[in-house]
Design a protein around this motif. Structure first.
Motif, PDB file in Angstrom:
ATOM      1  N   ALA A  22       0.829  -1.208   0.000  1.00 16.65           N
ATOM      2  CA  ALA A  22       0.000   0.000   0.000  1.00 16.65           C
ATOM      3  C   ALA A  22       0.859   1.251   0.000  1.00 16.65           C
ATOM      4  N   ARG A  23       1.984   1.240   0.703  1.00 17.16           N
ATOM      5  CA  ARG A  23       2.874   2.411   0.736  1.00 17.16           C
ATOM      6  C   ARG A  23       3.423   2.693  -0.659  1.00 17.16           C
ATOM      7  N   ILE A  24       3.818   1.650  -1.357  1.00 14.64           N
ATOM      8  CA  ILE A  24       4.344   1.830  -2.709  1.00 14.64           C
ATOM      9  C   ILE A  24       3.256   2.355  -3.639  1.00 14.64           C
ATOM     10  N   LEU A  25       2.077   1.761  -3.571  1.00 14.59           N
ATOM     11  CA  LEU A  25       0.990   2.172  -4.456  1.00 14.59           C
ATOM     12  C   LEU A  25       0.563   3.614  -4.190  1.00 14.59           C
ATOM     13  N   ASP A  26       0.577   4.032  -2.920  1.00 17.06           N
ATOM     14  CA  ASP A  26       0.211   5.412  -2.599  1.00 17.06           C
ATOM     15  C   ASP A  26       1.153   6.404  -3.275  1.00 17.06           C
ATOM     16  N   GLU A  27       2.451   6.101  -3.251  1.00 15.00           N
ATOM     17  CA  GLU A  27       3.415   7.022  -3.844  1.00 15.00           C
ATOM     18  C   GLU A  27       3.300   7.048  -5.363  1.00 15.00           C
ATOM     19  N   VAL A  28       3.098   5.888  -5.962  1.00 16.44           N
ATOM     20  CA  VAL A  28       2.936   5.848  -7.414  1.00 16.44           C
ATOM     21  C   VAL A  28       1.639   6.561  -7.808  1.00 16.44           C
ATOM     22  N   GLY A  29       0.591   6.346  -7.040  1.00 14.08           N
ATOM     23  CA  GLY A  29      -0.668   7.027  -7.320  1.00 14.08           C
ATOM     24  C   GLY A  29      -0.532   8.529  -7.269  1.00 14.08           C
ATOM     25  N   ALA A  30       0.230   9.031  -6.311  1.00  9.70           N
ATOM     26  CA  ALA A  30       0.448  10.474  -6.216  1.00  9.70           C
ATOM     27  C   ALA A  30       1.182  10.996  -7.448  1.00  9.70           C
ATOM     28  N   ALA A  31       2.122  10.219  -7.960  1.00  4.88           N
ATOM     29  CA  ALA A  31       2.853  10.639  -9.158  1.00  4.88           C
ATOM     30  C   ALA A  31       1.928  10.682 -10.371  1.00  4.88           C
ATOM     31  N   ILE A  32       1.014   9.728 -10.467  1.00  7.33           N
ATOM     32  CA  ILE A  32       0.060   9.738 -11.584  1.00  7.33           C
ATOM     33  C   ILE A  32      -0.878  10.937 -11.454  1.00  7.33           C
ATOM     34  N   ASP A  33      -1.313  11.224 -10.250  1.00  5.51           N
ATOM     35  CA  ASP A  33      -2.160  12.395 -10.026  1.00  5.51           C
ATOM     36  C   ASP A  33      -1.442  13.668 -10.483  1.00  5.51           C
ATOM     37  N   ALA A  34      -0.154  13.747 -10.189  1.00  2.00           N
ATOM     38  CA  ALA A  34       0.616  14.947 -10.522  1.00  2.00           C
ATOM     39  C   ALA A  34       0.811  15.118 -12.018  1.00  2.00           C
ATOM     40  N   THR A  35       0.659  14.036 -12.778  1.00  6.68           N
ATOM     41  CA  THR A  35       0.822  14.126 -14.234  1.00  6.68           C
ATOM     42  C   THR A  35      -0.512  14.141 -14.959  1.00  6.68           C
ATOM     43  N   GLY A  36      -1.592  14.423 -14.235  1.00  2.55           N
ATOM     44  CA  GLY A  36      -2.896  14.561 -14.881  1.00  2.55           C
ATOM     45  C   GLY A  36      -3.833  13.395 -14.712  1.00  2.55           C
ATOM     46  N   GLY A  37      -3.435  12.401 -13.937  1.00  6.32           N
ATOM     47  CA  GLY A  37      -4.332  11.280 -13.646  1.00  6.32           C
ATOM     48  C   GLY A  37      -4.299  10.147 -14.641  1.00  6.32           C
ATOM     49  N   VAL A  38      -3.426  10.242 -15.654  1.00  3.67           N
ATOM     50  CA  VAL A  38      -3.318   9.181 -16.659  1.00  3.67           C
ATOM     51  C   VAL A  38      -1.840   8.869 -16.881  1.00  3.67           C
ATOM     52  N   ALA A  39      -1.505   7.567 -16.935  1.00  2.00           N
ATOM     53  CA  ALA A  39      -0.148   7.124 -17.253  1.00  2.00           C
ATOM     54  C   ALA A  39      -0.202   6.367 -18.576  1.00  2.00           C
ATOM     55  N   THR A  40       0.367   6.949 -19.609  1.00  2.00           N
ATOM     56  CA  THR A  40       0.390   6.280 -20.913  1.00  2.00           C
ATOM     57  C   THR A  40       1.687   5.496 -21.030  1.00  2.00           C
ATOM     58  N   VAL A  41       1.556   4.186 -21.160  1.00  2.00           N
ATOM     59  CA  VAL A  41       2.709   3.290 -21.199  1.00  2.00           C
ATOM     60  C   VAL A  41       2.991   2.900 -22.646  1.00  2.00           C
TER      61      VAL A  41
END
Length: 272
Positions: free
Chosen positions: A241-260
């Motif tokens: 959960a700690r890892i997912l929270d940090e990754v989620g925050a990064a996605i939020d900071a880039t507009g809520g979408v991660a294009t892979v």
């Protein structure tokens, strides 16, 4: 992040196929694995399906049946072999015919196939023993094809994952820096596959096919995908959960979408 295992910086074993604890950990949440893992590009599936002398396919390490179902939709008659009974059960529930066992010990009982495939799985098979056995069950001019989806996530998302992962698991044997290399980090896995085919002496010179595509993920979709990776399947809920929270925050900071950006890499050869 890559969907093939990164190279261990301090290997626990000399080859990926000996890491049975990781290889057989994906069934801990088979439904998530099937739901979240990316499919394979349709042009690749069609090319593999048409590459053999017929359409009888053995799918090694079929997991929940992702590649098996795609090959079946392309007109193939598919049998899966899967070491994890939980994954095999899920695949059967989707209509895939599956037998449980590792490929190296599986008994084909005299059956032969036109195509042998391994989607996201050949690195868990001994590359030389597996290649020789694949040749044994292929008909003359039968086709072998192992393929992997290799991911290149946005830099901010990858960096957040690596930073969180290293804080939570500072002693992990996985080389998280490999996640920054995207498709460029797939060489070790594909080299093992091509070397195994060559050493078996049973195949034509291997070819490498590449298919490039991309997929956008919402925050929820990407955080659903991450726990299906081998680096995280054995992690307890709290550090996960700690890892997912940090990754989620990064996605939020880039507009809520991660294009892979994905590169699907295929190592293939014909039985000689």
């Amino acid at each position: 992040m890559p969907t093939i295992p990164p190279e261990p910086s301090v290997p626990r074993a000399p080859e990926p196929h000996t890491h049975r604890d990781v290889a057989e950990s994906f069934g801990v949440d088979a439904a998530r694995y099937d739901r979240a893992r990316p499919r394979y590009p349709e042009d690749m599936v069609r090319r593999v399906a048409a590459a053999g002398p017929g359409r009888r396919v053995l799918d090694i390490g079929c997991g929940t049946g992702i590649s098996a179902r795609q090959l079946r939709a392309a007109g193939c008659d598919v049998l899966g072999v899967e070491p994890d009974a939980r994954m095999a059960e899920f695949a059967r529930d989707t209509g895939v015919n599956v037998e449980v066992g590792t490929f190296e010990t599986w008994d084909p009982t005299g059956r032969t196939f036109d195509i042998v495939t391994a989607g996201q799985a050949w690195h868990w098979v001994d590359p030389v023993i597996g290649a020789a056995k694949a040749a044994d069950i292929l008909v003359p001019t039968g086709r072998f094809a192992a393929f992997w989806n290799v991911a290149d996530a946005p830099t901010e998302v990858t960096d957040s994952f690596i930073a969180a992962y290293q804080r939570v698991l500072p002693d992990s044997p996985f080389d998280t820096a490999a996640m920054r290399r995207g498709a460029g980090g797939s060489g070790a896995v594909t080299d093992r596959a091509t070397d195994g085919l060559r050493k078996s002496g049973r195949f034509t010179e291997p070819e490498v096919w590449r298919f490039e595509w991309e997929q956008p993920y919402t925050r929820a979709e990407y955080l659903d995908l991450l726990p299906s990776q081998g680096t995280l399947t054995q992690l307890a809920p709290e550090p996960l959960a700690r890892i997912l929270d940090e990754v989620g925050a990064a996605i939020d900071a880039t507009g809520g979408v991660a294009t892979v950006r994905y590169t699907t890499v295929v190592v293939t050869a014909t039985r000689d």
